[in-house]
Design a protein around this motif. Sequence first.
Motif, PDB file in Angstrom:
ATOM      1  N   TRP A   1       0.855  -1.185   0.000  1.00 36.89           N
ATOM      2  CA  TRP A   1       0.000   0.000   0.000  1.00 36.89           C
ATOM      3  C   TRP A   1       0.891   1.236   0.000  1.00 36.89           C
ATOM      4  N   GLU A   2       0.415   2.282  -0.647  1.00 37.11           N
ATOM      5  CA  GLU A   2       1.091   3.578  -0.673  1.00 37.11           C
ATOM      6  C   GLU A   2       0.099   4.630  -0.181  1.00 37.11           C
ATOM      7  N   ALA A   3       0.471   5.391   0.863  1.00 39.96           N
ATOM      8  CA  ALA A   3      -0.390   6.468   1.356  1.00 39.96           C
ATOM      9  C   ALA A   3      -0.405   7.598   0.333  1.00 39.96           C
ATOM     10  N   THR A   4      -1.590   8.157   0.070  1.00 39.05           N
ATOM     11  CA  THR A   4      -1.695   9.234  -0.911  1.00 39.05           C
ATOM     12  C   THR A   4      -2.220  10.527  -0.307  1.00 39.05           C
ATOM     13  N   GLU A   5      -3.223  10.428   0.550  1.00 42.36           N
ATOM     14  CA  GLU A   5      -3.822  11.571   1.229  1.00 42.36           C
ATOM     15  C   GLU A   5      -4.262  11.052   2.598  1.00 42.36           C
ATOM     16  N   PRO A   6      -4.565  11.928   3.541  1.00 46.92           N
ATOM     17  CA  PRO A   6      -5.012  11.430   4.850  1.00 46.92           C
ATOM     18  C   PRO A   6      -6.207  10.478   4.713  1.00 46.92           C
ATOM     19  N   GLY A   7      -6.042   9.272   5.235  1.00 44.61           N
ATOM     20  CA  GLY A   7      -7.119   8.281   5.189  1.00 44.61           C
ATOM     21  C   GLY A   7      -7.272   7.579   3.862  1.00 44.61           C
ATOM     22  N   VAL A   8      -6.331   7.788   2.927  1.00 40.54           N
ATOM     23  CA  VAL A   8      -6.412   7.190   1.587  1.00 40.54           C
ATOM     24  C   VAL A   8      -5.088   6.496   1.274  1.00 40.54           C
ATOM     25  N   ARG A   9      -5.182   5.294   0.714  1.00 33.80           N
ATOM     26  CA  ARG A   9      -3.984   4.576   0.279  1.00 33.80           C
ATOM     27  C   ARG A   9      -4.319   3.809  -0.990  1.00 33.80           C
ATOM     28  N   ARG A  10      -3.270   3.476  -1.767  1.00 31.75           N
ATOM     29  CA  ARG A  10      -3.509   2.797  -3.043  1.00 31.75           C
ATOM     30  C   ARG A  10      -2.476   1.712  -3.291  1.00 31.75           C
ATOM     31  N   LYS A  11      -2.878   0.790  -4.184  1.00 31.69           N
ATOM     32  CA  LYS A  11      -2.004  -0.256  -4.711  1.00 31.69           C
ATOM     33  C   LYS A  11      -2.147  -0.232  -6.222  1.00 31.69           C
ATOM     34  N   ILE A  12      -1.025  -0.158  -6.918  1.00 36.24           N
ATOM     35  CA  ILE A  12      -1.055  -0.253  -8.370  1.00 36.24           C
ATOM     36  C   ILE A  12      -1.076  -1.742  -8.693  1.00 36.24           C
ATOM     37  N   MET A  13      -2.200  -2.205  -9.202  1.00 32.30           N
ATOM     38  CA  MET A  13      -2.426  -3.639  -9.371  1.00 32.30           C
ATOM     39  C   MET A  13      -1.872  -4.190 -10.680  1.00 32.30           C
ATOM     40  N   ALA A  14      -2.056  -3.462 -11.759  1.00 32.68           N
ATOM     41  CA  ALA A  14      -1.585  -3.922 -13.064  1.00 32.68           C
ATOM     42  C   ALA A  14      -1.493  -2.713 -13.974  1.00 32.68           C
ATOM     43  N   TYR A  15      -0.539  -2.755 -14.906  1.00 31.41           N
ATOM     44  CA  TYR A  15      -0.430  -1.634 -15.834  1.00 31.41           C
ATOM     45  C   TYR A  15       0.404  -2.008 -17.045  1.00 31.41           C
ATOM     46  N   GLY A  16       0.162  -1.262 -18.083  1.00 28.06           N
ATOM     47  CA  GLY A  16       0.936  -1.264 -19.311  1.00 28.06           C
ATOM     48  C   GLY A  16       0.787   0.132 -19.879  1.00 28.06           C
ATOM     49  N   PRO A  17       1.392   0.426 -20.998  1.00 31.19           N
ATOM     50  CA  PRO A  17       1.364   1.791 -21.519  1.00 31.19           C
ATOM     51  C   PRO A  17      -0.043   2.359 -21.734  1.00 31.19           C
ATOM     52  N   ASP A  18      -1.013   1.501 -22.091  1.00 31.03           N
ATOM     53  CA  ASP A  18      -2.352   1.979 -22.443  1.00 31.03           C
ATOM     54  C   ASP A  18      -3.373   1.895 -21.319  1.00 31.03           C
ATOM     55  N   LEU A  19      -3.035   1.220 -20.210  1.00 32.19           N
ATOM     56  CA  LEU A  19      -4.043   0.950 -19.186  1.00 32.19           C
ATOM     57  C   LEU A  19      -3.382   0.732 -17.835  1.00 32.19           C
ATOM     58  N   MET A  20      -4.036   1.203 -16.779  1.00 32.71           N
ATOM     59  CA  MET A  20      -3.567   0.977 -15.414  1.00 32.71           C
ATOM     60  C   MET A  20      -4.778   0.703 -14.529  1.00 32.71           C
ATOM     61  N   VAL A  21      -4.652  -0.290 -13.638  1.00 31.83           N
ATOM     62  CA  VAL A  21      -5.691  -0.625 -12.671  1.00 31.83           C
ATOM     63  C   VAL A  21      -5.117  -0.396 -11.275  1.00 31.83           C
ATOM     64  N   VAL A  22      -5.866   0.378 -10.469  1.00 29.76           N
ATOM     65  CA  VAL A  22      -5.392   0.783  -9.148  1.00 29.76           C
ATOM     66  C   VAL A  22      -6.487   0.524  -8.119  1.00 29.76           C
ATOM     67  N   ARG A  23      -6.132  -0.111  -7.006  1.00 26.32           N
ATOM     68  CA  ARG A  23      -7.052  -0.297  -5.871  1.00 26.32           C
ATOM     69  C   ARG A  23      -6.812   0.867  -4.910  1.00 26.32           C
TER      70      ARG A  23
END
Length: 113
Positions: free
Chosen positions: A17-39
């Motif tokens: 997990w990566e903290a982004t803002e207070p109370g918010v965190r994300r995981k970069i799940m999958a990506y390539g040049p044309d598409l990215m999926v983030v939880r």
Amino acid sequence: MTERLNSFFQHERDIAWEATEPGVRRKIMAYGPDLMVVRVAFEAGAVGRAHQHPHRQASYVESGVFDVTIDGRTGRLSAGDTFFVPENLVHGVTAVEAGQLIDSFTPMRGEFL
């Protein structure tokens, strides 16, 4: 991250997990040049501040309840609902209840890497 770019499979348990803002965190799940999926996980009351970017975004509400504002219009969404943000429109979310979004971006968000 380059290693993941060359891999077909990612396991949620292996991605930090990566903290982004207070109370918010994300995981970069999958990506390539044309598409990215983030939880993205939100604590109750957390805010994904209003912002805009040149990417198109489609988001799935995996759990929780969110007030989503896109281009000045707000809708309340809950688990199973979706929203779409065209490029360059100002948008943001507030977690009414704790929950998670699955965000997809095209093209990928290079600045997340």
